[in-house]
Design a protein around this motif. Sequence first.
Motif, PDB file in Angstrom:
ATOM      1  N   GLU A   1       4.155   2.388   0.576  1.00  0.00           N
ATOM      2  CA  GLU A   1       3.756   1.536   1.702  1.00  0.00           C
ATOM      3  C   GLU A   1       4.291   2.086   3.021  1.00  0.00           C
ATOM      4  N   ALA A   2       5.524   2.588   3.003  1.00  0.00           N
ATOM      5  CA  ALA A   2       6.092   3.198   4.216  1.00  0.00           C
ATOM      6  C   ALA A   2       5.319   4.456   4.599  1.00  0.00           C
ATOM      7  N   LEU A   3       4.922   5.220   3.585  1.00  0.00           N
ATOM      8  CA  LEU A   3       4.124   6.424   3.851  1.00  0.00           C
ATOM      9  C   LEU A   3       2.784   6.049   4.463  1.00  0.00           C
ATOM     10  N   LEU A   4       2.165   5.012   3.955  1.00  0.00           N
ATOM     11  CA  LEU A   4       0.884   4.554   4.499  1.00  0.00           C
ATOM     12  C   LEU A   4       1.032   4.137   5.958  1.00  0.00           C
ATOM     13  N   ALA A   5       2.079   3.386   6.259  1.00  0.00           N
ATOM     14  CA  ALA A   5       2.301   2.942   7.641  1.00  0.00           C
ATOM     15  C   ALA A   5       2.500   4.133   8.570  1.00  0.00           C
ATOM     16  N   ARG A   6       3.136   5.182   8.052  1.00  0.00           N
ATOM     17  CA  ARG A   6       3.371   6.374   8.881  1.00  0.00           C
ATOM     18  C   ARG A   6       2.090   7.157   9.116  1.00  0.00           C
ATOM     19  N   LEU A   7       1.223   7.212   8.115  1.00  0.00           N
ATOM     20  CA  LEU A   7       0.044   8.077   8.218  1.00  0.00           C
ATOM     21  C   LEU A   7      -1.123   7.419   8.936  1.00  0.00           C
ATOM     22  N   GLU A   8      -1.227   6.094   8.830  1.00  0.00           N
ATOM     23  CA  GLU A   8      -2.392   5.416   9.409  1.00  0.00           C
ATOM     24  C   GLU A   8      -2.547   5.675  10.900  1.00  0.00           C
ATOM     25  N   GLN A   9      -1.438   5.778  11.593  1.00  0.00           N
ATOM     26  CA  GLN A   9      -1.502   5.958  13.046  1.00  0.00           C
ATOM     27  C   GLN A   9      -1.739   7.407  13.454  1.00  0.00           C
ATOM     28  N   LEU A  10      -1.783   8.315  12.476  1.00  0.00           N
ATOM     29  CA  LEU A  10      -1.927   9.739  12.802  1.00  0.00           C
ATOM     30  C   LEU A  10      -3.358  10.244  12.693  1.00  0.00           C
ATOM     31  N   VAL A  11      -4.243   9.467  12.083  1.00  0.00           N
ATOM     32  CA  VAL A  11      -5.599   9.963  11.831  1.00  0.00           C
ATOM     33  C   VAL A  11      -6.628   9.010  12.427  1.00  0.00           C
ATOM     34  N   SER A  12      -7.848   9.520  12.540  1.00  0.00           N
ATOM     35  CA  SER A  12      -8.947   8.712  13.054  1.00  0.00           C
ATOM     36  C   SER A  12      -9.430   7.740  11.982  1.00  0.00           C
ATOM     37  N   GLU A  13     -10.303   6.848  12.381  1.00  0.00           N
ATOM     38  CA  GLU A  13     -10.832   5.843  11.456  1.00  0.00           C
ATOM     39  C   GLU A  13     -11.549   6.489  10.283  1.00  0.00           C
ATOM     40  N   LYS A  14     -12.159   7.654  10.556  1.00  0.00           N
ATOM     41  CA  LYS A  14     -12.916   8.362   9.511  1.00  0.00           C
ATOM     42  C   LYS A  14     -12.049   8.659   8.297  1.00  0.00           C
ATOM     43  N   TYR A  15     -10.814   9.078   8.531  1.00  0.00           N
ATOM     44  CA  TYR A  15      -9.926   9.437   7.423  1.00  0.00           C
ATOM     45  C   TYR A  15      -8.922   8.333   7.104  1.00  0.00           C
ATOM     46  N   ARG A  16      -8.748   7.383   8.026  1.00  0.00           N
ATOM     47  CA  ARG A  16      -7.797   6.299   7.791  1.00  0.00           C
ATOM     48  C   ARG A  16      -8.215   5.467   6.582  1.00  0.00           C
ATOM     49  N   ALA A  17      -9.517   5.248   6.441  1.00  0.00           N
ATOM     50  CA  ALA A  17     -10.009   4.429   5.324  1.00  0.00           C
ATOM     51  C   ALA A  17      -9.679   5.080   3.982  1.00  0.00           C
ATOM     52  N   THR A  18      -9.879   6.411   3.905  1.00  0.00           N
ATOM     53  CA  THR A  18      -9.588   7.127   2.658  1.00  0.00           C
ATOM     54  C   THR A  18      -8.107   7.064   2.325  1.00  0.00           C
ATOM     55  N   ILE A  19      -7.273   7.348   3.315  1.00  0.00           N
ATOM     56  CA  ILE A  19      -5.819   7.331   3.095  1.00  0.00           C
ATOM     57  C   ILE A  19      -5.357   5.941   2.689  1.00  0.00           C
ATOM     58  N   ASN A  20      -5.880   4.925   3.381  1.00  0.00           N
ATOM     59  CA  ASN A  20      -5.525   3.540   3.063  1.00  0.00           C
ATOM     60  C   ASN A  20      -5.920   3.193   1.630  1.00  0.00           C
ATOM     61  N   GLU A  21      -7.126   3.576   1.259  1.00  0.00           N
ATOM     62  CA  GLU A  21      -7.619   3.258  -0.088  1.00  0.00           C
ATOM     63  C   GLU A  21      -6.772   3.935  -1.162  1.00  0.00           C
ATOM     64  N   ARG A  22      -6.477   5.236  -0.965  1.00  0.00           N
ATOM     65  CA  ARG A  22      -5.738   5.989  -1.984  1.00  0.00           C
ATOM     66  C   ARG A  22      -4.303   5.477  -2.141  1.00  0.00           C
ATOM     67  N   LEU A  23      -3.628   5.233  -1.031  1.00  0.00           N
ATOM     68  CA  LEU A  23      -2.235   4.792  -1.136  1.00  0.00           C
ATOM     69  C   LEU A  23      -2.132   3.353  -1.621  1.00  0.00           C
ATOM     70  N   ASN A  24      -3.056   2.504  -1.210  1.00  0.00           N
ATOM     71  CA  ASN A  24      -3.055   1.131  -1.738  1.00  0.00           C
ATOM     72  C   ASN A  24      -3.335   1.126  -3.237  1.00  0.00           C
ATOM     73  N   ASP A  25      -4.201   2.045  -3.659  1.00  0.00           N
ATOM     74  CA  ASP A  25      -4.468   2.170  -5.092  1.00  0.00           C
ATOM     75  C   ASP A  25      -3.197   2.586  -5.830  1.00  0.00           C
ATOM     76  N   ALA A  26      -2.445   3.522  -5.241  1.00  0.00           N
ATOM     77  CA  ALA A  26      -1.181   3.951  -5.855  1.00  0.00           C
ATOM     78  C   ALA A  26      -0.170   2.807  -5.881  1.00  0.00           C
ATOM     79  N   ILE A  27      -0.107   2.045  -4.789  1.00  0.00           N
ATOM     80  CA  ILE A  27       0.808   0.897  -4.739  1.00  0.00           C
ATOM     81  C   ILE A  27       0.462  -0.104  -5.833  1.00  0.00           C
ATOM     82  N   ASP A  28      -0.835  -0.401  -5.972  1.00  0.00           N
ATOM     83  CA  ASP A  28      -1.266  -1.321  -7.042  1.00  0.00           C
ATOM     84  C   ASP A  28      -0.865  -0.781  -8.407  1.00  0.00           C
ATOM     85  N   GLY A  29      -0.996   0.537  -8.581  1.00  0.00           N
ATOM     86  CA  GLY A  29      -0.619   1.144  -9.862  1.00  0.00           C
ATOM     87  C   GLY A  29       0.856   0.981 -10.153  1.00  0.00           C
ATOM     88  N   TYR A  30       1.706   1.170  -9.133  1.00  0.00           N
ATOM     89  CA  TYR A  30       3.151   0.991  -9.327  1.00  0.00           C
ATOM     90  C   TYR A  30       3.471  -0.448  -9.714  1.00  0.00           C
TER      91      TYR A  30
END
Length: 748
Positions: A512-541
């Motif tokens: 979750e901390a990694l997601l918060a750090r990365l979301e502000q570094l990329v455009s909306e185009k890639y933010r959705a992918t990063i958000n989806e992948r890391l949230n999926d990992a969080i759910d898995g944990y």
Amino acid sequence: MAAPTVSAAQAIGEYLQSPDDLVKVGAFRKKLEKEKASIDARLKTGVKEQLEATRLGLSKLLSTRENVQSIRDEMASIERECEDMSIKVSTFDQISRVSMVHRNFESTEEMVNNLLEMATRLDHLEHMLASDSRHIVGPAPNLLIIHYHLNQLERFRNHTMHEAKKASASSQQTLARWFERLNKFIERFDDYIVELAKNILPLVRAGHSDVVVRLVKIAEVEGKEDEKALVMRFVKKAAKLDAALKFKSLHANARVLKHYRSKIQKAIIESIQEKMEEAYKRDEDNPVAFLEGATWIYQDILRIEKDVVACFPADYDIFSHFIREYHKSLNNVVAKMAANKIEATTMLALYEWLKEYRNNMKELNIPSELLEPPLLDGKEQGLIEDYLLLIIQKLDEWTNNLMKTEISEFTKREEPPEIDSDGMYGTQGAVILFQMVNQQVDLAIESGQGAILARVVSEINRVMRGIQEQWAKTVDTELKKQIEKPEEVAGGLVEYCIALANDQVKSADYAEALLARLEQLVSEKYRATINERLNDAIDGYLDVAKKCMQAMIDIIFNDLKPATKSLFQQPWYDGIMHQIVETMRDYMADYQSYLNSALLELLIEDLLDAFLLTYLNSLANSPKLRMPAAAERVREDINEVYNFFNTLAPSQELGARFGVLEAILSMLEASKDMVFLSFWAFAKEHGPNIAFVEGLIRSRSDIDRSGAGEIMESVRRKVKDENLSDPPEPTIMKKVTVQNVFTRFLRQ
């Protein structure tokens, strides 16, 4: 476009369009006759003029023919007279022989004098060359002087060796020895010319552009001499023997071709290649340093454009020559760099540098055709693929090694789990994994490309999901061993499940901390992918943590099996709930001490649900209940379990969750006439649950079969009349399993 043809009939038709026009026929005929006479007169005049011009042209052609023949005859006469002067001059043979003797005498005298002076001249020239050669980027003041005298000596050598062709072999060998020193000096001078050509840029930087100009001038002079020699050789090869004999210099100038221009161009190429290789070798172990220090390339280009180009003739196109060779040499070095096993940081640095190189060349207005082929053949995107492949390989390698160690410790359980700074069980797995993950993420961030970062995060998600699957399978396997063959497995599974659950929550926090750090570094185009992948990992944990808690609950109820099997059986009336509560209390003491507080709250809720479900399933499938003892025992069970859970997590929701038992107890305690009211209160919250209610009513020993039938008939009628259904949000009653009547009969 041609005008349409008009027939005579059509022309006449235009004039005779009505009967009245017939009166005009006579006048029209006279008009036409007059026009015809005028046209005939003009035609006769034109034909006469054309005939006169043709006659005059033929006359001039015949006159020209006569003149040409006259010139041809005169030229033939001159040629005959030139071919044999003896016809005109009676003493021509004597004059020719005397002239030849005189020429030979002068030539011999000159040759002897030159041979005697050659050693002295060479001493002087060697001294000047040595002086200039000491400082290859110096002013070279003697360059043109050396070349001038050397050119004379070389002409003398060529002429002498040609004249000596008719001499004896020993004479030719003697002459060759005389010229050995000259030949070696010519070689040294050629080498000096090449060295100067290799140092054109240093010469210009040192303020000696005039040396470059003199170098080019020498190359131009020698180039013209090379061209003359080639022409003479061509004439000798192509012309007739008598025509070739007229070119005396053809034999005298037995020149060795210098090719200075091509040597200079080749020397420039070699100097660029050597400079590029030298720069690369200095930082071969640190390619990033080479890339960062490559600004000298642009500095060289600017200096070439500003100062070197002016020293060369336009036909050299020296700027294009330099640029092409810089680019080719750089391409070789970059290809060599990319072919080596380089670090991920180097791959990204090289990728960024290639983009910067293209932009810089564009800013320098370098034509794209001079930058062919593109660096790495324009396939720099392959660097990104290699980079991602390297990340994948490293992540897979690291995580495989990590998981081998972690799973080995989990299954062997030779030592108790580690206790972290908060006093909780845990492992180093989460910390180590996210150290690796953050290293790769930082590298991707340095690329400045959202696409790369998104790809890296996707790979990280894949790795995390793989780890989570391994843990889930491991927990299932170890739990199965614990339940089926407890005597064959190592102890401490509960403690390790606690440690793993804590580790999974910690990993979810890191993600979750990694997601918060990365979301502000990329455009909306890639933010959705990063958000989806890391949230999926969080759910898995969290899923793995939940599986660990379920395993802990399963372990508790596995130990409670003997007691839970006795629920609502004969031993139950004697009071076995105390044993169940004390067992849960013992386990929860460990859980409370070493389990993450957030997980502990969820575990308490799940444990309560598991107990309620076990209790309700036993009640739903119980044999005859001795009333009122059964109702009193249920009330005591509720109080004891409630008091236990209230010590774990006192809350207002706890009473609500025990409400289902209170409602069921109300149906057990209600009289035959009042059961319906208790059912209705139960059904409004949990749904009709007809099978469960019917089993409960029929199990009461104080209600006979007909009474139970009457109660259920009124219940079913009321449910139908009120159209009562299950609540929108399923309650725990949805999970209760009611056995069929035959199975219940067998249990009685």
